[in-house]
Enzyme design. Structure first.
Site, mmCIF file in Angstrom:
data_model
loop_
_atom_site.group_PDB
_atom_site.id
_atom_site.type_symbol
_atom_site.label_atom_id
_atom_site.label_comp_id
_atom_site.label_asym_id
_atom_site.label_seq_id
_atom_site.Cartn_x
_atom_site.Cartn_y
_atom_site.Cartn_z
ATOM 1 N N ASP A 86 1.020 12.338 -26.017
ATOM 2 C CA ASP A 86 2.082 11.996 -25.073
ATOM 3 C C ASP A 86 1.888 10.608 -24.491
ATOM 4 O O ASP A 86 0.759 10.155 -24.277
ATOM 5 C CB ASP A 86 2.135 13.035 -23.955
ATOM 6 C CG ASP A 86 2.614 14.375 -24.457
ATOM 7 O OD1 ASP A 86 3.754 14.438 -24.960
ATOM 8 O OD2 ASP A 86 1.857 15.363 -24.374
ATOM 9 N N GLU A 105 12.155 23.284 -24.148
ATOM 10 C CA GLU A 105 10.713 23.191 -24.377
ATOM 11 C C GLU A 105 10.052 23.041 -23.016
ATOM 12 O O GLU A 105 10.401 22.142 -22.247
ATOM 13 C CB GLU A 105 10.373 21.990 -25.249
ATOM 14 C CG GLU A 105 10.877 22.079 -26.673
ATOM 15 C CD GLU A 105 10.579 20.812 -27.473
ATOM 16 O OE1 GLU A 105 9.903 19.907 -26.937
ATOM 17 O OE2 GLU A 105 11.032 20.721 -28.628
ATOM 18 N N TYR A 164 10.474 20.132 -35.872
ATOM 19 C CA TYR A 164 10.571 19.038 -34.911
ATOM 20 C C TYR A 164 10.135 17.758 -35.622
ATOM 21 O O TYR A 164 8.973 17.599 -35.964
ATOM 22 C CB TYR A 164 9.657 19.343 -33.722
ATOM 23 C CG TYR A 164 9.727 18.392 -32.546
ATOM 24 C CD1 TYR A 164 10.261 17.107 -32.650
ATOM 25 C CD2 TYR A 164 9.243 18.786 -31.299
ATOM 26 C CE1 TYR A 164 10.322 16.260 -31.566
ATOM 27 C CE2 TYR A 164 9.286 17.941 -30.205
ATOM 28 C CZ TYR A 164 9.813 16.674 -30.348
ATOM 29 O OH TYR A 164 9.846 15.825 -29.265
#
Length: 269
Positions: free
Chosen positions: A60, A49, A175
């Site tokens: 994040d 990725e 994911y």
């Protein structure tokens, strides 16, 4: 078959999970980032990725936020990230590479132009964390029409009623974000990982890759016994943050990748 389908089929035959590694494009600078990218498959990464730097990476944690800042301060752009993919593909035709990030830079670049350039560069799939399935027409549908997989995130709060909507149109792999929070957060318990994997299996035949909070070879091995893939990002990015030189950054990321790969590859023996 796509590169992702091929890779997961190969790994299923080998009875092992994939090591999926994340790094931010252009972190800490273009040349160092490219050297890391090119070295990851040899260090044991099965799927890569590559983060598309953005000014507001809201999903994040601190490590990847700082990676975005370092990359942007060194003039990394989406066009340069696509160029990195081209240079990577010149020497590697088989490792699946997925671009991960946010919709704003893609929208600014132009969706049609981005899809065409990503496909031409050798990108295999996209993870766009802030684009829900209700907006499939904005990117997911045209991307898949061009042959790019569109990979969805699922979380502990994605219940059984919501899962079919989230997974509708998903391809490549799923994911699973194993903790509610930002990247680099504390890891989920293995019991939770096992239950979540079983629940996702009831809804999809796609490989399930589990990430967030995986930092050590032992933890990677534990997850690899329970899922089709193990995603590691923040731990690798932190190797760049603490490096005193470009070579130290390269060695740190690739060295940790090799240790993680050893853990993943030995997990089911």
């Amino acid at each position: 078959m796509s590169r992702l389908q091929t890779r997961f089929a190969e790994l299923k035959q080998q009875n092992r999970a994939a090591l999926v590694t994340f790094v931010t494009g252009g972190d800490p600078d273009y040349a160092t980032s490219l050297a890391i990218l090119k070295g990851l498959p040899g260090a044991g990464a099965d799927v890569i990725e590559l983060g598309m730097p953005f000014t507001d990476p809201m999903a994040d944690g601190p490590a990847i936020q700082l990676a975005n800042i370092r990359a942007l301060n060194n003039k990394q752009t989406l066009a340069k990230t696509l160029q990195m993919v081209r240079e990577f593909r010149a020497g590697d035709a088989s490792t699946p590479l997925v671009l991960m990030g946010y919709f704003n830079p893609i929208h600014h670049y132009g969706v049609d132009r981005f899809i065409a350039d990503a496909q031409e560069a050798g990108v295999d799939g996209l993870i766009v964390v802030d684009l829900p399935p209700e907006h499939n027409a904005d990117l997911c549908v045209p991307a898949q029409a061009a042959g790019l997989d569109f990979i969805r995130l699922t979380t502990p709060t994605t219940d059984d009623r919501r899962l079919p909507t989230v997974l509708n149109g998903s391809s490549g792999f799923v994911y699973y974000v194993s903790v509610a929070g930002v990247t680099g957060a504390n890891a989920a318990t293995l019991e939770h990982v096992e239950e979540a994997h079983a629940r996702l299996r009831r809804h999809t035949e796609l490989p399930v890759c589990i990430g967030f909070g995986i930092r050590t070879p032992q933890h990677a091995a534990d997850v690899a016994r329970r899922a089709e893939g193990v995603v590691v990002g923040s731990a690798l990015v932190e190797q760049i943050a603490k490096a005193d030189s470009p070579q130290q950054a390269i060695d740190g990321v690739l060295g940790l990748c090799a240790q993680l790969a050893e853990g993943v590859r030995g997990a089911r023996r």
